[in-house]
Motif scaffolding. Structure first.
Motif, mmCIF file in Angstrom:
data_model
loop_
_atom_site.group_PDB
_atom_site.id
_atom_site.type_symbol
_atom_site.label_atom_id
_atom_site.label_comp_id
_atom_site.label_asym_id
_atom_site.label_seq_id
_atom_site.Cartn_x
_atom_site.Cartn_y
_atom_site.Cartn_z
ATOM 1 N N GLY A 111 0.786 -1.225 0.000
ATOM 2 C CA GLY A 111 0.000 0.000 0.000
ATOM 3 C C GLY A 111 0.818 1.274 0.000
ATOM 4 O O GLY A 111 0.261 2.377 -0.076
ATOM 5 N N ILE A 112 2.135 1.134 0.067
ATOM 6 C CA ILE A 112 2.988 2.315 0.164
ATOM 7 C C ILE A 112 2.899 3.188 -1.092
ATOM 8 O O ILE A 112 2.825 4.425 -1.004
ATOM 9 N N ALA A 113 2.894 2.560 -2.273
ATOM 10 C CA ALA A 113 2.792 3.350 -3.501
ATOM 11 C C ALA A 113 1.451 4.058 -3.583
ATOM 12 O O ALA A 113 1.371 5.236 -3.938
ATOM 13 N N ALA A 114 0.393 3.340 -3.227
ATOM 14 C CA ALA A 114 -0.943 3.944 -3.289
ATOM 15 C C ALA A 114 -1.062 5.097 -2.294
ATOM 16 O O ALA A 114 -1.616 6.154 -2.613
ATOM 17 N N LEU A 115 -0.529 4.908 -1.105
ATOM 18 C CA LEU A 115 -0.564 5.973 -0.102
ATOM 19 C C LEU A 115 0.198 7.201 -0.598
ATOM 20 O O LEU A 115 -0.303 8.332 -0.579
ATOM 21 N N ALA A 116 1.426 6.974 -1.058
ATOM 22 C CA ALA A 116 2.260 8.089 -1.524
ATOM 23 C C ALA A 116 1.580 8.804 -2.672
ATOM 24 O O ALA A 116 1.567 10.037 -2.738
ATOM 25 N N SER A 117 0.990 8.040 -3.554
ATOM 26 C CA SER A 117 0.419 8.673 -4.734
ATOM 27 C C SER A 117 -0.856 9.434 -4.379
ATOM 28 O O SER A 117 -1.109 10.516 -4.904
ATOM 29 N N MET A 118 -1.636 8.926 -3.427
ATOM 30 C CA MET A 118 -2.817 9.687 -3.014
ATOM 31 C C MET A 118 -2.416 10.961 -2.268
ATOM 32 O O MET A 118 -3.012 12.016 -2.445
ATOM 33 N N LEU A 119 -1.380 10.874 -1.443
ATOM 34 C CA LEU A 119 -0.934 12.062 -0.708
ATOM 35 C C LEU A 119 -0.338 13.102 -1.651
ATOM 36 O O LEU A 119 -0.463 14.299 -1.434
ATOM 37 N N GLN A 120 0.324 12.656 -2.711
ATOM 38 C CA GLN A 120 0.949 13.565 -3.668
ATOM 39 C C GLN A 120 -0.049 14.073 -4.700
ATOM 40 O O GLN A 120 0.296 14.916 -5.526
ATOM 41 N N SER A 121 -1.247 13.530 -4.681
ATOM 42 C CA SER A 121 -2.193 13.854 -5.754
ATOM 43 C C SER A 121 -2.323 15.357 -5.949
ATOM 44 O O SER A 121 -2.506 16.119 -5.013
ATOM 45 N N CYS A 122 -2.224 15.779 -7.204
ATOM 46 C CA CYS A 122 -2.329 17.217 -7.454
ATOM 47 C C CYS A 122 -3.778 17.632 -7.679
ATOM 48 O O CYS A 122 -4.048 18.717 -8.148
ATOM 49 N N SER A 123 -4.712 16.762 -7.303
ATOM 50 C CA SER A 123 -6.119 17.123 -7.454
ATOM 51 C C SER A 123 -6.698 17.510 -6.092
ATOM 52 O O SER A 123 -6.506 16.819 -5.104
ATOM 53 N N LEU A 124 -7.440 18.623 -6.061
ATOM 54 C CA LEU A 124 -8.024 19.071 -4.791
ATOM 55 C C LEU A 124 -9.251 18.233 -4.424
ATOM 56 O O LEU A 124 -9.934 17.706 -5.286
ATOM 57 N N GLY A 125 -9.524 18.139 -3.136
ATOM 58 C CA GLY A 125 -10.767 17.498 -2.714
ATOM 59 C C GLY A 125 -10.579 16.087 -2.214
ATOM 60 O O GLY A 125 -11.538 15.362 -1.983
ATOM 61 N N LEU A 126 -9.321 15.700 -2.023
ATOM 62 C CA LEU A 126 -9.000 14.331 -1.622
ATOM 63 C C LEU A 126 -8.247 14.335 -0.299
ATOM 64 O O LEU A 126 -7.242 15.026 -0.149
ATOM 65 N N SER A 127 -8.732 13.578 0.690
ATOM 66 C CA SER A 127 -7.888 13.330 1.857
ATOM 67 C C SER A 127 -7.824 11.834 2.083
ATOM 68 O O SER A 127 -8.544 11.072 1.460
ATOM 69 N N VAL A 128 -6.964 11.409 2.986
ATOM 70 C CA VAL A 128 -6.532 10.019 2.990
ATOM 71 C C VAL A 128 -6.563 9.456 4.404
ATOM 72 O O VAL A 128 -6.366 10.184 5.372
ATOM 73 N N VAL A 129 -6.833 8.154 4.509
ATOM 74 C CA VAL A 129 -6.661 7.458 5.782
ATOM 75 C C VAL A 129 -5.551 6.430 5.608
ATOM 76 O O VAL A 129 -5.008 6.275 4.521
#
Ligand SMILES: Nc1ncnc2c1ncn2[C@@H]1O[C@H](COP(=O)(O)O)[C@@H](O)[C@H]1O
Ligand SMILES: Nc1ncnc2c1ncn2[C@@H]1O[C@H](COP(=O)(O)O)[C@@H](O)[C@H]1O
Ligand SMILES: Nc1ncnc2c1ncn2[C@@H]1O[C@H](COP(=O)(O)O)[C@@H](O)[C@H]1O
Ligand SMILES: Nc1ncnc2c1ncn2[C@@H]1O[C@H](COP(=O)(O)O)[C@@H](O)[C@H]1O
Ligand SMILES: [Mg+2]
Ligand SMILES: [Mg+2]
Ligand SMILES: [Mg+2]
Ligand SMILES: [Mg+2]
Ligand SMILES: [Mg+2]
Ligand SMILES: [Mg+2]
Ligand SMILES: [Mg+2]
Ligand SMILES: [Mg+2]
Lengths: 215, 215, 215, 215, 215, 215, 215, 215
Positions: E173-191
């Protein structure tokens, strides 16, 4: 041709049947072969297989490594000292011993030296100096301080083997590796975590070189 | 007493004034001292300081290290080969050379060997074998393959120095370190990234041992 | 519509029953399907299932991957060379082969090439050049040096697959990945550790493109 | 002999004077040389130096790379598409372009494509398909999703370059690298972070191969 | 008092007997309890235990989580959309659904959406917009691009759950986590990775707030 | 069309001239634009540039972000609370405030709350509850415990921003990120380290949704 | 001679037979021995072995550690408080208790305190203050916030033990370790993840010192 | 109220003007304040500022920390020993000293002890034992072995401070931290890298407790 370097079979990722085949094939062209990181259950099976092949076997204490050979391997004068910090490091140290012996060296071993009782280290090092070892291998896990300590006490080349003993932050040998690499004491170089094979290889290389020059 | 190991001053985290003081204090009790990882601007100032102290100085090409000594250091027979993969590794290699020379060894160097032109490596190794070096230091950055390659070709002990050359994943010497530690070739051990001091120390130790035994 | 790209089922995190369902559903709309990273015990069960479905199966040596297809897949001219450094890398290499074949390519394989005996690599590469392969896949674990080496020797595009073979620092393919990414040799790109699927996909893409242009 | 691969000088860890020397030496035996990762202040100095040497220079937008060549480099038919997700990736993309052009290819570039406005990507890819590019390079930082997206849309081989744009967890290109390696889309392989040189090298290799076969 | 937040029992590190005790104790003071990350073998045993306690149970597809409750939980108007990229992410998504339902929300789910077939996402999002969901949860493994994609398409708050699906670099899940945190799209937060509980908790919080305000 | 999401220019990797161009281009098609992570020296220059363009500017305390807009941005009812643990987190918090305001929300801020004096947090949360905020942003560095603490005290959705404040192990926001992701308190989701933009975006999204439903 | 420090046998990497031997050997020269990280199946066997040896045994709840002793261990006045955040941390806390008791201290324990219900912590700390404990050990997993919280509330020295409870990013105790090390509250120091032995050792050292001085 | 814990201002991420304001505000309600991690250029400015405020200042050798106080701070009996391995660790050690002194303790310091000359450590420890220190702080970089060594020699509680001295693998204090956490010697706990403040805080807490009990 590089002399004295035995063939190594890395068994961990191989099926028993493949290991047997590679042993057979290897012993056709060379006198000895080392099989390392054997699964627990494959260990006795390879010993049995060796019997069937009528080749001799040397085992290591608590080790996953075997040395198979056809004709007796002659001692040629090189001497290597091997120390471990704890009893958990013995398997790795024995792996190094088997490589050294396959490469015609004699080993002086002293296991479970520890850092806790520093005074215990002095007589051991004294003996190794008197035996005139050409190189000392130090296997240590957790914080790996024994390698640093030994290399501050003698001017013999030291090969550190970080072992994967320990838990928590720096586990799997990472703390020991980092600490040996950061050691501010001269005369120490390092092989990979648990890699007794590599440590034995360079130690025997060093010892054999000394001998060759003396000749 | 450990013989032949010079004092090392790690200059990176020290003020110029402190470095001067430690040099002075050290040269009172020993013949030589090595100052490593000097800031660019402190380098010439320590050279000037050495002049004032009336001690001799050896410098290294592209290196941040200086060797200061009072009486000439005698060559005692130990020989060390030093290779670099690229021109960016030379500073680190030179640091190793200064340590070896401070420890009474002679160095045969060949810089910028590369992996790209493998054929270039054969005559170099041939020369080192003929010179009968006791140990070869290989400094390489990026993927560090040169150390593996060399250790597959000779049975001389190899000390790998991963250098911090490269960028991206595995930068700062991490790829080279990992790849040298993982090397499946026997006869290679490793010191920390950019640590020419440590490499020189163990290489000279190995070389001097050979000599001592021959005596 | 993207042509020639087969459906891949990633079996590792799926129940047997789900895998069967997805295979069935997929084969309704396409001629072939690849099932990768099957558990050891599921492997024969999916083969049996294929029989029941009356579709053909191609297996890979030491591989966890299966290719299922209805009508024979025609060779269309694209050729891919596949090398492994050791026998432990064969499973991953075979996975790449199955993808290439599903994508209408022919594969020339040579497993267990190694870096230790560099001379062995020359005849192999010569053969691949004569066969006029469009791309070479190199699977290697530990320090992964074979991919760098091959890419210095030919001007054919190389796809490196780091494999998770090895232990200690840089284990699980990390050293091989880092070293392939840091490689200072041009002509090499990389897929993820153990990802024979991805390597086969891009290699076949490259080979098929060449063919299409020739038409 | 490997054809078409230009010499690359990695300038980051070299002094200006050394770079000049290596350029000179290299241009004596080959027609072109690429100097990459030049310090900002060295960039114009090498351009001036090129003038003095009377060799031509190609620069890249926002790039730290220069292509120097003596005789004009001929276009031989290979075509490479180059995309960037943002304007911050252009320097790296241009580095790749210079390598491709040095290797006799033509580049169709489209910078600042983004993922935010997906619809913008369709006409761009359509154009590249019509131009019949043999390979597409995609440079993207942050989460690097553009490379995955493009590779799901075409069956042309894609080379992803993660760029070091971004901050926080996964910064320095790590998130983009991880995400490209994990991409579940076939047809994508990857070079190291910011390594436009490597991307250009393999892309041109792929394109040139296609041409050669067509001949 | 915080309303609507159910008690969660983290079962992974607990003995069956302890889990039973904590369930009993918790149901004495509250109407519902969620047991998450149950061992496979404990799952049915807790269901049986619930029967014995005469409390109702809701299960999730492929999930290790159970919702136990005494009186029926009323729907209060909050709506949450839940998407998964693949079938391997369903267990985690279902965990989030159970939390949302325990917190009086209704869930509109669509599993196995994928990035490969982007066109499939439009009708799904259209439906969710028409249902007027207050928040969308996106569970995705490997490179996790689906979360970025969805958040570029709607202005509904998105909660990304990286899942531990994938292998090689960026696995667990490390790649998915990093990529969601780096996402350049607004409106997304992560658990956190695989944390359906946390995603459900905040999503229901968001949805319930909307309702409360409307009242 | 996604409503209310302003354009963001990521200035860190861009030249001043490029930033100016992109601002101009962006303001042609939208009423506002946010420029984030401006270099210290570029900050006043962009303010001057805004004056020249005759657009209004909102700045943030200790922040590297600017909001430029043409027509006044109307408050539409959404309310967001913003807390920081220390004064070092204010710049990041202000960045989030600017995004919220650009998205038509009102912000209630309270900076330098700390964990040390827990009692201070109660009146602040009480005020935010009375103001009926729809979402609370918590910016905290070092061990980031404030976000966990707040989310245990209220049932309002919390967005945690780990900040890069701190040194030693877990520095650069890594400890705060890990601790927020591991938080065993429900109702908390997270954006990347120092990413006030992302936090503002999702918080305003949540707040605006609430409003829209109420209408 | 260091007084009061018991011998510890690290059982994880040892065979049952070796553990027995070392216990025997150790009890010949000292009154007590602690065996830590025993495999589940070895735990009862060592208890049986103790009976055979006729030495007494103290066990810990949910713990893998045993304390064996010959003569009763006297309480000498030192007092240590031990807290855990959850029930999953109890095993580690009990390990610390056994060490403290072996070192002549009394322990006041309170397990499963949590951060969620902060109010619960006040009476517990009050009791510990009244009991006049010399040191408080706090074992906590996941985000480990309890240690920070406690150290902000009292001026008693706190020893934090991060536990390996949790999953996803920061799992295996990494988030708890990082967050305790980054804690901005004075009065807290840390031992390694799950290392109840080390925590007990220093806590008892602190408590015993207080006593000795009082004498 | 927690007694004796001074206010700490973490200056690194603050502007000079803010630091001044916080100092002023803090000194209104307490007798002393510590300012840590001041930029080199701010250091003298804060000293000047202190003069203007008419408060006294204590500085540390090579340190970035200042102690400001209004009325003299009384020694209350607590004693702390402070050791450093090298001269590069002195700044951090001095930071710890200032905290201890602010907390009414006396410090016995011995800097630049090293591991190389182990014999040097015995008289130092003897002196500290005679002075009857309640706690010993050991600051060490690189491999941090000194902390382990000291804790094997005395039964006084040891607080290890890993320092960020060193380079290569394990740099920035990571090797020292890992090795102190892995230390197999009882009686050692650790604070974060370079965190003299935290070390001083807990050490003084320990020492003051001893005193309080004696009363
Ligand atoms: N001669 C070699 N050179 C480089 N890598 C090798 C060599 N032999 C084996 N390996 C690598 O070492 C691992 C074990 O090899 P094997 O024992 O042949 O399966 C494989 O991942 C190979 O990639
Ligand atoms: N719309 C986008 N989609 C994906 N990545 C983007 C997008 N825009 C910018 N990026 C990435 O974000 C970074 C900054 O982009 P830019 O602000 O255009 O320089 C670059 O590395 C891009 O790869
Ligand atoms: N209320 C809480 N506050 C902080 N940490 C907790 C809390 N409850 C549990 N934990 C941590 O979460 C993990 C699981 O707790 P438990 O479910 O009680 O075993 C443990 O490692 C605890 O340290
Ligand atoms: N003899 C030594 N033993 C252990 N660590 C040392 C020794 N000398 C220096 N160090 C460490 O190495 C770093 C540099 O020391 P120095 O050169 O004295 O500033 C410091 O962080 C010390 O902790
Ligand atoms: Mg021992
Ligand atoms: Mg070169
Ligand atoms: Mg092989
Ligand atoms: Mg853009
Ligand atoms: Mg799917
Ligand atoms: Mg504060
Ligand atoms: Mg609990
Ligand atoms: Mg020193």
């Amino acid at each position: 041709k590089r002399r004295g370097i035995p063939e190594i079979i890395f068994a961990e990722t191989k099926e028993l049947e493949d290991i047997r085949k590679i042993i057979k094939r290897t012993l056709q062209k060379s006198n000895s072969v080392i099989v390392s990181r054997l699964k627990k259950t494959d260990y006795p099976k390879i010993q049995t297989f060796a019997k069937k092949l009528k080749v001799k076997v040397k085992t290591g204490k608590k080790s996953s490594t075997l040395l198979l050979f056809k004709k007796p391997i002659k001692f040629q004068g090189g001497k290597v000292g091997i120390l471990t910090a704890g009893t958990s490091d013995i398997g790795v140290a024995e792996e190094a011993r088997l490589v050294c012996e396959a490469m015609n060296c004699k080993c002086i071993t002293s296991y479970d030296v520890g850092v806790a009782g520093i005074q215990r280290i002095f007589p051991i090092l004294k003996e190794m100096i008197e035996e005139d070892v050409d190189c000392i291998i130090v296997a240590a896990g957790m914080e790996g301080a024994l390698a640093t300590l030994v290399s501050t006490l003698v001017d013999i080349p030291i090969i550190g083997i970080p072992t994967s003993v320990g838990y928590g932050y720096g586990e799997k040998g990472i703390a020991a590796l980092a600490s040996m690499l950061q050691s501010c004491s001269l005369g120490l170089s390092v092989v990979n975590i648990d890699n007794g094979i590599a440590a034995g290889g360079i130690a025997a290389n060093i010892a054999n070189r000394t001998i060759r020059k003396k000749e």
